[in-house]
Write a protein that holds these residues in place. Structure first.
Motif, mmCIF file in Angstrom:
data_model
loop_
_atom_site.group_PDB
_atom_site.id
_atom_site.type_symbol
_atom_site.label_atom_id
_atom_site.label_comp_id
_atom_site.label_asym_id
_atom_site.label_seq_id
_atom_site.Cartn_x
_atom_site.Cartn_y
_atom_site.Cartn_z
ATOM 1 N N SER A 1 0.813 -1.219 0.000
ATOM 2 C CA SER A 1 0.000 0.000 0.000
ATOM 3 C C SER A 1 0.846 1.269 0.000
ATOM 4 O O SER A 1 0.362 2.338 -0.368
ATOM 5 C CB SER A 1 -0.923 0.027 1.220
ATOM 6 N N GLY A 2 2.081 1.154 0.468
ATOM 7 C CA GLY A 2 2.937 2.338 0.528
ATOM 8 C C GLY A 2 2.635 3.259 1.709
ATOM 9 O O GLY A 2 3.341 4.241 1.918
ATOM 10 N N SER A 3 1.592 2.920 2.481
ATOM 11 C CA SER A 3 1.240 3.815 3.589
ATOM 12 C C SER A 3 2.278 3.778 4.707
ATOM 13 O O SER A 3 2.290 4.648 5.572
ATOM 14 C CB SER A 3 -0.150 3.455 4.153
ATOM 15 N N TYR A 4 3.158 2.779 4.681
ATOM 16 C CA TYR A 4 4.210 2.635 5.705
ATOM 17 C C TYR A 4 4.996 3.932 5.889
ATOM 18 O O TYR A 4 5.393 4.275 7.000
ATOM 19 C CB TYR A 4 5.153 1.494 5.302
ATOM 20 N N CYS B 1 -10.241 -7.393 0.594
ATOM 21 C CA CYS B 1 -10.192 -5.975 0.951
ATOM 22 C C CYS B 1 -8.779 -5.543 1.322
ATOM 23 O O CYS B 1 -8.291 -4.539 0.831
ATOM 24 C CB CYS B 1 -11.135 -5.689 2.125
ATOM 25 N N HIS B 2 -8.119 -6.316 2.199
ATOM 26 C CA HIS B 2 -6.895 -5.812 2.828
ATOM 27 C C HIS B 2 -5.629 -6.014 2.000
ATOM 28 O O HIS B 2 -4.549 -5.640 2.454
ATOM 29 C CB HIS B 2 -6.747 -6.413 4.228
ATOM 30 N N ILE C 1 -10.184 1.206 3.850
ATOM 31 C CA ILE C 1 -9.507 -0.070 4.095
ATOM 32 C C ILE C 1 -8.007 0.160 4.277
ATOM 33 O O ILE C 1 -7.387 0.904 3.525
ATOM 34 C CB ILE C 1 -9.782 -1.025 2.911
ATOM 35 N N THR C 2 -7.442 -0.520 5.292
ATOM 36 C CA THR C 2 -6.032 -0.341 5.625
ATOM 37 C C THR C 2 -5.218 -1.590 5.281
ATOM 38 O O THR C 2 -5.760 -2.641 4.959
ATOM 39 C CB THR C 2 -5.862 -0.044 7.119
ATOM 40 N N THR C 3 -3.909 -1.435 5.402
ATOM 41 C CA THR C 3 -2.965 -2.512 5.090
ATOM 42 C C THR C 3 -2.917 -3.557 6.211
ATOM 43 O O THR C 3 -3.144 -3.227 7.370
ATOM 44 C CB THR C 3 -1.553 -1.905 4.888
ATOM 45 N N PRO C 4 -2.604 -4.818 5.867
ATOM 46 C CA PRO C 4 -2.425 -5.826 6.928
ATOM 47 C C PRO C 4 -1.073 -5.700 7.629
ATOM 48 O O PRO C 4 -0.853 -6.324 8.662
ATOM 49 C CB PRO C 4 -2.517 -7.150 6.168
ATOM 50 N N TYR C 5 -0.162 -4.900 7.073
ATOM 51 C CA TYR C 5 1.166 -4.761 7.688
ATOM 52 C C TYR C 5 1.076 -3.922 8.967
ATOM 53 O O TYR C 5 0.292 -2.975 9.063
ATOM 54 C CB TYR C 5 2.145 -4.087 6.714
ATOM 55 N N GLY C 6 1.913 -4.285 9.928
ATOM 56 C CA GLY C 6 2.042 -3.476 11.143
ATOM 57 C C GLY C 6 0.796 -3.441 12.002
ATOM 58 O O GLY C 6 0.581 -2.496 12.754
#
Lengths: 300, 168
Positions: free
Chosen positions: A46-49, A217-218, A231-236
């Motif tokens: 997602s790059g949101s990291y 979704c994730h 919807i958010t990332t499953p990471y972290g």
């Protein structure tokens, strides 16, 4: 890299009779993804990291924007988001009391995996960051909440995985790992890696009335809206559990899976069930390197 | 002869595995879907009935040997005979989480927007199939198969078709 495996026929043995034919049971999978067992793997998903990698320097201006705050992966609700006393702090106190009662002879700590055991709490640092792990006594991989249940049982106490008291002890134990990065090894061949792979597969297995997989979704719709939710990332996403939520009071990761299942019209499983533990290993590996943060709050 | 009886015997022994019951690690009690309730300062979870019965569909359990309903073609008989007003109300229940519908200030964006749907001039039968089981058109779709999975009845889908085809 995406490998097209949708509508794969899922082979399951249907009988304990060795020679019986093994019929195909038709199950569907979402498009498979590769995941790095490290929190920065999100940069390829997602790059949101970029926005939440440094918990000490979150941009709180984004938190105030309902269109953008998903990019912070809700980390702005980790401590010290709410400096007032909230339910997570009460749980921490409760956990301390219970731990004191359970560990009078130091055996509870030994059972949890604290080297040398004993009554001192100083050795509890890092314990949470290394769970789930293989347990010789249980002959399987287990998460911290399952092990708390198991070890409390040996002390004659019932602390069911997912119960308030179990999660309270879990939060208390996790508090000694606050700021320490999650570190579970799923790269080395062995039961942890096998569990991670089963978890990854489950993450893509479609189930329930809507035929959704977690990844529907994730992995494949991150950043898109489901009405008011983004919807958010499953990471972290495993480093702040158990979490304080008004709806659930305290929610362990397995109870979060229950809620995920029920929200997507899928019959949920029991906390401590094998599939949930495999998903826990998968999700925790995707948090590798991210600091433990309790007691945290979440809206969802 | 011997082989034949062994084959029959193995089918007989295997039969319980084809049971339609949810697996034993599902949160089901007395045939009902249960959800956990946290009791503060207690070491036990309380289980209460969930608002929906979900035991009929496959779960994530390793013991679950039930199959996913396979993609199914729907044969919609003409005329459509849909009630667009009822369809709108159904759409605001079933579609709006993912699809943007006219008049919604918090649109879902997972599915394609339904604005000006009429302009596409899709055949009613195609729209019906998309709602009944979209996997026929796209096996990778995330959209539920409302007909195949028994979530919507024939008339419900006809009403939705009528509503969608009416969106100017």
């Amino acid at each position: 890299m995406t490998i097209s495996r949708i509508a794969l026929i899922f082979l399951l043995s249907f009988s304990t009779v060795a020679v019986a034919a093994q019929p195909f049971v038709y199950r569907e999978f979402d498009l498979f993804e590769q995941y790095e067992p490290y929190v920065s793997g999100d940069l390829k998903l997602s790059g949101s990291y970029e926005y939440w990698k440094d918990p000490a320097n979150l941009d709180y201006r984004i938190a105030g924007n309902p269109d953008e705050n998903w990019k912070l992966n809700w980390k702005f609700m980790d401590p010290p988001f709410n400096q007032a006393v909230h339910g997570g702090h009460f749980a921490l106190d409760r956990g301390e009391d219970l731990f004191g009662q359970l560990n009078i002879k130091g055996r509870f700590a030994t059972c949890l995996g604290v080297k040398g055991g004993g009554k001192s709490t100083s050795k509890l640092a890092g314990l949470r960051a290394g769970y789930p792990r293989w347990r010789d006594d249980l002959k399987r991989v287990a998460g911290l909440e399952e092990v708390i249940e198991h070890c409390a049982n040996k002390q004659g106490r019932v602390l069911q995985s997912g119960s308030y008291d179990n999660s309270a002890v879990s939060i208390y134990l996790a508090s000694f790992s606050n700021g320490m990065p999650i570190a579970i090894d799923v790269a080395r061949a062995g039961p942890m890696k096998e569990s991670f792979e089963r978890g990854r597969k489950l993450f893509h297995l479609k189930a329930g009335a809507f035929n959704f997989a977690c990844s529907s979704c994730h992995s494949h719709n991150i950043g898109r809206r489901l009405r008011g939710n983004i919807i958010t990332t499953p990471y972290g996403d495993a480093a702040h559990y158990p979490v304080y939520k008004t709806q659930y009071m305290l929610q362990s990761l397995h109870l979060r899976f229950v809620e995920c299942n029920l929200d997507t019209r899928t019959q949920s499983l029991l906390p401590g069930s094998r599939p949930y533990t495999d998903l826990e290993v998968f999700m925790t590996a995707l948090s590798n390197g991210y600091p433990v943060t309790v007691p945290a709050e979440r809206d969802w | 002869m011997r082989l034949g009886s062994f084959f029959i015997l193995s089918i007989f022994l295997a039969a319980p595995a084809w049971s339609v019951d949810p697996p034993s690690d599902a949160s089901v009690r007395g045939g009902k879907t249960m959800e956990p309730k946290i009791i503060v300062n207690s070491g036990r979870l309380e289980w209460v009935p969930h608002k929906r019965e979900l035991g009929a569909w496959p779960t994530l359990s390793y013991q679950d040997r039930r199959a996913t309903p396979e993609p199914q073609r729907a044969a919609m008989t003409a005329p459509t005979n849909g009630d667009a007003a009822r369809g709108k109300s159904l759409a605001w229940t079933w579609c709006i989480a993912c699809h943007t519908l006219p008049g919604d200030e918090w649109p879902g964006t997972v599915g394609s927007p339904m604005w000006h749907y009429k302009q596409y001039n899709h055949a009613d039968a195609l729209v019906y199939q998309q709602i009944f089981d979209p996997r026929v058109f796209n096996p990778h779709t995330v959209m539920p198969a409302y007909g195949t999975f028994g979530l919507l009845a024939d008339q419900d889908i006809r009403d939705l078709v009528a509503y969608l085809q009416s969106i100017e």
